[in-house]
Design an enzyme around this catalytic site. Structure first.
Site, PDB file in Angstrom:
ATOM      1  N   CYS A 138      40.052 -18.201  11.962  1.00 26.36           N
ATOM      2  CA  CYS A 138      40.970 -18.677  10.911  1.00 26.36           C
ATOM      3  C   CYS A 138      40.912 -20.189  10.677  1.00 26.36           C
ATOM      4  CB  CYS A 138      42.406 -18.271  11.244  1.00 26.36           C
ATOM      5  SG  CYS A 138      42.635 -16.492  11.352  1.00 26.36           S
ATOM      6  N   CYS A 458      46.254 -21.742  14.232  1.00 31.40           N
ATOM      7  CA  CYS A 458      45.716 -20.949  15.330  1.00 31.40           C
ATOM      8  C   CYS A 458      44.510 -20.175  14.824  1.00 31.40           C
ATOM      9  CB  CYS A 458      46.768 -19.975  15.853  1.00 31.40           C
ATOM     10  SG  CYS A 458      47.284 -18.742  14.624  1.00 31.40           S
TER      11      CYS A 458
END
Length: 474
Positions: A138, A458
């Protein structure tokens, strides 16, 4: 780790009243901030002697759409090409001025594994302009941006276009390993007898496909399951998660209606209408959200479809330059990209705690404190993940026992936090989100008044990223 989880439940604050207070307070404050721009505070610049100033000239993204909607018939390079063309149209930067192009992606289309190169050629860039693709879950476009920062800082380039793309509407589905092995061997067979012998060995289970999943390879656990365990570890209730998700959608709708999402550029989808806005922003009600059943840990989990980011298609692009080059070309930059860090933790029990670990490190690197930050833009994978990070950041015990720190860094104040919505509402094309975070931070600094923004995210694999964005002098 299990003892840490038990201790965390006992020692971290948890109440629905807390969530309700910050929800109301953040909405009220957000409305006030958006009513009129405030003059930026006077703070020191983070410029360093002997280090090039690297600036964001502009950043754009095509609308982020729920997978299976208007982009469903396209390929990833189509979306990336549209973002690149949107950036070119908005900035009028000559294509031959761009020294390098780097893109981030997660679920790679095997036909265009270097999607940066295919998108660049499709957008009309010279075949002499190098391009490569990076992947870091991500934070893939974060990695693309910092790769560009490194190239400029090293004097290798003056102008870099970075970005990210994801198309979850069409992910690769493979034959089983047995079938793949048989087909490859069959391709090498020379005689009819050899081919028939191989074909005769095919069994019904060979035809079972390997379906992709948003899961950790090392643990075989889905991210949603990890988010559920993380929320339980930090005593984040279902009510708190739903309240936060409602906050995200409400603020995103307000920003969209108020014309604040300036990074969105229209995209004429071939054979379809022009898409002009994100389609996943859907403020609901606590009553409706409360009716949904747990999506991962059943029947007692707290993570649902309503308090999670949804599978998203989209692409982004950002124009980076050395400050000298930008000014020489007549551009007024939006922001400086300053210090950044990457972190990595245990991919099982601390999979989604990247912001907690990265934030204090980037602050210390920049010589700042939480109080110096005017705008926070954190990636929202799940409401439970965001709230668990905020509680972890506000815990002396967690800081001392797991981060090697004497005391907590403190949680970002909600009145400065994701005020224009986040990934829960705007969408999360895995490889494209980082660029959205950075350009949103730059726009918010100008609109709300402030000098420093902190972007954090994250990523799968237990990794994370944080960066300081400094508003360019107005």
């Amino acid at each position: 780790m299990s003892s840490m989880l038990t201790h965390a439940i006992r020692n971290l604050p948890s109440s629905s009243a807390w969530a309700a207070r910050v929800f109301v307070r953040s909405l009220s404050c957000s409305s006030h901030l958006q009513a009129a721009a405030v003059q930026p505070k006077s703070k020191k610049t983070l410029a360093k002697s002997g280090v090039k100033n690297i600036v964001v000239v502009e950043g754009v993204r095509i609308p982020f759409l729920q997978s299976g909607t208007s982009y469903a018939d396209l390929m990833p390079h189509d979306l990336a090409r549209a973002a690149l063309q949107g950036l070119l149209n908005r900035t009028s930067v000559p294509r031959d001025v761009v020294d390098y192009i780097v893109y981030g992606t997660v679920i790679q289309e095997v036909k265009t594994s270097n999607v940066a190169r295919e998108a660049a050629l499709g957008a009309g860039f010279s075949d002499k302009t190098p391009a490569h693709t990076v992947t870091m879950a991500c934070i893939s476009s974060n990695q693309a941006m910092t790769t560009g920062v490194g190239m400029i800082a090293a004097g290798q380039c003056d102008v870099v276009v970075a970005g990210g793309v994801e198309l979850m509407s069409d992910v690769p589905i493979r034959h089983s390993r047995k079938m793949r092995k048989t087909m490859l061997t069959l391709n090498r067979a020379k005689t009819l007898g050899q081919k028939l012998s191989l074909i005769s060995k095919i069994r019904p289970d060979y035809f079972t496909p390997e379906l992709p999943a948003v899961a950790e390879f090392s643990t075989s656990e889905t991210m949603g399951h990890s988010a559920d365990r993380l929320a339980a570890a930090f005593a984040v209730s279902r009510l708190e998660q739903d309240e936060y998700a409602l906050r995200s959608h409400t603020l995103a709708k307000k920003a969209q209606d108020g014309g604040l999402l300036l990074d969105v550029v229209p995209f004429k989808v071939p054979g379809k209408d022009t898409v002009t806005k994100d389609n996943g922003i859907r403020p609901s009600s606590m009553e409706q959200m409360g009716k949904l059943k747990p999506a991962f840990v059943k029947p007692y989990g707290t993570v649902t479809a309503a308090n999670s980011s949804f599978l998203t298609d989209g692409a982004s692009a950002i124009l980076l330059m050395s400050e000298e080059k930008a000014l020489a070309m007549g551009y007024k930059p939006k922001a400086y990209l300053r210090d950044f860090v990457y972190v990595s933790q245990d991919p099982k029990d601390q999979l989604l705690l990247g912001p907690t670990y990265a934030t204090p490190k980037v602050l210390e690197k920049a010589g700042l404190t939480m109080a110096d930050i005017d705008v926070f833009e954190f990636h929202e994978a799940f409401a439970g993940q965001i709230l668990a990070n905020l509680k972890a950041m506000d815990s002396d015990w967690f800081a001392q026992n797991y981060m090697g720190r004497k005391s907590k860094v403190g949680a970002p104040p909600l009145e400065k936090f994701n005020n224009w919505g986040g990934s829960l509402s705007l969408g999360h094309p895995f490889g494209a989100t980082g660029c959205r975070l950075v350009i949103t931070a730059a726009h918010r600094l100008k609109k709300e008044g402030g000098q420093y923004g902190l972007v954090a995210a994250c990523a799968a694999g237990g990794q994370g990223h944080a960066m300081i964005v400094e508003l360019y002098p107005q």
